[in-house]
Motif scaffolding. Structure first.
Motif, short mmCIF file in Angstrom:
data_model
loop_
_atom_site.label_atom_id
_atom_site.label_comp_id
_atom_site.label_asym_id
_atom_site.label_seq_id
_atom_site.Cartn_x
_atom_site.Cartn_y
_atom_site.Cartn_z
N PHE A 159 0.79 -1.24 -0.05
CA PHE A 159 0.14 -0.11 0.01
C PHE A 159 0.85 1.23 0.00
CE2 PHE A 159 -2.25 -3.40 1.81
CZ PHE A 159 -3.48 -3.35 1.34
N ASN A 160 1.96 1.20 0.24
CA ASN A 160 3.07 2.22 0.62
C ASN A 160 3.32 2.76 -0.94
OD1 ASN A 160 2.84 2.75 3.12
ND2 ASN A 160 4.36 1.00 3.61
N GLU A 161 3.42 1.91 -1.93
CA GLU A 161 3.72 1.97 -3.27
C GLU A 161 2.63 2.78 -4.13
OE1 GLU A 161 6.03 -0.23 -5.69
OE2 GLU A 161 6.45 -1.94 -4.36
N ILE A 162 1.51 3.20 -3.38
CA ILE A 162 0.46 3.93 -4.15
C ILE A 162 0.66 5.59 -3.67
CG2 ILE A 162 -2.18 4.20 -4.27
CD1 ILE A 162 -2.19 1.45 -3.11
N PRO A 163 1.03 6.22 -4.77
CA PRO A 163 1.18 7.50 -4.82
C PRO A 163 -0.04 8.31 -3.92
CG PRO A 163 1.94 7.03 -7.00
CD PRO A 163 0.88 5.80 -6.40
N PRO A 164 0.30 9.37 -3.20
CA PRO A 164 -0.75 10.25 -2.34
C PRO A 164 -1.59 10.54 -3.33
CG PRO A 164 1.54 10.74 -1.67
CD PRO A 164 1.78 9.80 -3.05
N GLU A 165 -1.40 11.03 -4.66
CA GLU A 165 -2.45 11.82 -5.65
C GLU A 165 -3.55 10.67 -5.98
OE1 GLU A 165 1.39 10.97 -8.11
OE2 GLU A 165 0.83 11.77 -6.05
N VAL A 166 -2.85 9.36 -6.28
CA VAL A 166 -3.97 8.20 -6.45
C VAL A 166 -4.73 7.92 -5.40
CG1 VAL A 166 -4.00 5.72 -6.95
CG2 VAL A 166 -2.14 7.34 -8.10
N CYS A 167 -4.23 7.94 -3.98
CA CYS A 167 -4.94 7.74 -2.85
C CYS A 167 -5.87 8.74 -2.54
CB CYS A 167 -4.14 7.86 -1.62
SG CYS A 167 -2.94 6.64 -1.74
N GLN A 168 -5.97 9.95 -3.19
CA GLN A 168 -6.84 11.25 -3.19
C GLN A 168 -7.96 11.10 -4.10
OE1 GLN A 168 -4.76 14.68 -3.38
NE2 GLN A 168 -3.38 14.39 -1.48
N THR A 169 -7.79 10.20 -5.27
CA THR A 169 -8.88 10.28 -6.23
C THR A 169 -9.28 8.83 -6.61
OG1 THR A 169 -7.06 9.96 -7.85
CG2 THR A 169 -7.58 12.27 -7.53
N ALA A 170 -8.73 7.98 -5.99
CA ALA A 170 -9.22 6.47 -6.59
C ALA A 170 -10.55 6.13 -5.75
CB ALA A 170 -8.15 5.55 -6.17
N LYS A 171 -11.50 5.27 -6.34
CA LYS A 171 -12.40 4.78 -5.68
C LYS A 171 -12.33 3.51 -4.97
CE LYS A 171 -16.55 6.70 -7.01
NZ LYS A 171 -17.90 6.87 -7.59
N LEU A 172 -11.81 2.76 -5.87
CA LEU A 172 -11.94 1.31 -5.25
C LEU A 172 -10.36 0.76 -5.75
CD1 LEU A 172 -11.96 -0.74 -8.38
CD2 LEU A 172 -14.08 0.03 -8.04
N LEU A 173 -10.06 -0.42 -4.57
CA LEU A 173 -8.62 -1.11 -5.11
C LEU A 173 -9.13 -2.45 -5.00
CD1 LEU A 173 -5.45 -0.47 -3.08
CD2 LEU A 173 -6.63 -2.80 -2.84
N TRP A 174 -8.53 -3.29 -6.12
CA TRP A 174 -8.67 -4.74 -5.94
C TRP A 174 -7.80 -5.55 -5.55
CZ3 TRP A 174 -13.28 -6.58 -7.76
CH2 TRP A 174 -14.05 -5.54 -8.63
N ILE A 175 -7.92 -6.34 -4.64
CA ILE A 175 -6.95 -7.25 -3.91
C ILE A 175 -7.39 -8.64 -4.33
CG2 ILE A 175 -5.91 -5.99 -2.30
CD1 ILE A 175 -7.56 -7.19 -0.17
N ASN A 176 -6.55 -9.83 -4.42
CA ASN A 176 -7.00 -11.04 -4.77
C ASN A 176 -5.94 -12.08 -4.29
OD1 ASN A 176 -6.02 -12.70 -7.92
ND2 ASN A 176 -7.78 -13.40 -6.54
N TYR A 177 -6.57 -12.82 -3.06
CA TYR A 177 -5.62 -13.88 -2.25
C TYR A 177 -6.51 -14.86 -1.86
CZ TYR A 177 -1.89 -10.39 -2.62
OH TYR A 177 -0.98 -9.48 -3.03
N PRO A 178 -6.33 -16.05 -2.16
CA PRO A 178 -5.03 -16.39 -2.76
C PRO A 178 -5.00 -15.85 -4.36
CG PRO A 178 -6.10 -18.45 -1.77
CD PRO A 178 -6.96 -17.45 -1.74
N ASN A 179 -3.65 -15.61 -4.59
CA ASN A 179 -3.46 -14.78 -5.68
C ASN A 179 -3.48 -15.34 -7.24
OD1 ASN A 179 -1.31 -13.20 -7.54
ND2 ASN A 179 -2.67 -11.76 -6.63
N ASN A 180 -4.10 -14.89 -8.09
CA ASN A 180 -3.90 -15.29 -9.42
C ASN A 180 -3.18 -14.11 -10.12
OD1 ASN A 180 -4.26 -16.14 -11.92
ND2 ASN A 180 -6.54 -15.74 -12.25
#
Length: 210
Positions: A159-180
């Motif tokens: 999560f620390n690799e997500i830039p602040p400007e993206v954190c301010q504008t993004a509406k959703l985040l996909w995660i997938n585990y067990p991962n494909n």
């Protein structure tokens, strides 16, 4: 009348699994034996009891509902079974409005995007990851910010690799585990971090738990 396809279709990358099918067909045409570990398509017939029950239900003239639209709940026993599973497996009580039955995960992902994203919005997706995350964004005329999954991090999204400007504008985040496709498994602490990240930035955390 201009019958040119919508501009959003030009933003779609080539579909990965279609390209794989073409490669497999080419190799088989060369006489090469292929063991297909692709999309998990069943390679054995459906078990007889399931086929027999399908035939019986379709031929049951005493139940006219078998031949009507199912609407949002074609089989009332299904959401009940889902609630019972979540209670038994995860000790979670689900309400009726927390369950939606769709025609597979691809259908669910795209419909979820259509219900949440507007043109110009932004979604976050892992890379590598399931192509349908980006496809859902594109169908909404939204953008995708990719976060790399790295071997040295156990293929866990950082999560620390997500830039602040993206954190301010993004509406959703996909995660997938067990991962494909990495097969990585995430510990409980990772999901705690995901929830904290979503709450901090007001971002919907979408877990593609296939």
């Amino acid at each position: 009348m201009d019958l040119t396809p919508a501009n959003r279709l030009e933003k779609l990358p080539p579909y990965l699994f279609a390209a794989l099918r073409r490669k497999i067909a080419d190799k088989r045409a060369q006489g090469i034996k292929i063991i297909n570990l692709g999309i998990g398509d069943p390679d054995t017939p459906t078990p007889d009891p399931i086929v027999d029950e399908l035939l019986r239900s379709v031929q049951d003239k005493a139940d006219p509902d078998r031949h009507r639209y199912g609407c949002d709940c074609p089989v009332p026993q299904l959401p009940t079974a889902i609630k019972n599973f979540y209670k038994r497996r995860y000790a979670v009580d689900l309400a009726d409005d927390q369950i939606a039955v769709t025609s597979g995960s691809k259908d669910a992902i795209v419909q979820f995007c259509l219900g949440l994203l507007n043109p110009g919005d932004l979604g976050i997706a892992p890379l590598p990851g399931y192509p349908t995350y980006n496809i859902g964004h594109v169908f909404c005329s939204a953008g995708t910010h990719y976060v790399p999954l790295r071997k040295q991090n156990g293929w866990l999204l950082d999560f620390n690799e997500i830039p602040p400007e993206v954190c301010q504008t993004a509406k959703l985040l996909w995660i997938n585990y067990p991962n494909n496709p990495t097969t990585a498994v995430a510990p409980l602490e990772f999901f705690r971090q995901a929830v904290e990240f979503g709450r901090k930035h007001n971002i919907m955390i979408c877990h593609d738990s296939a």
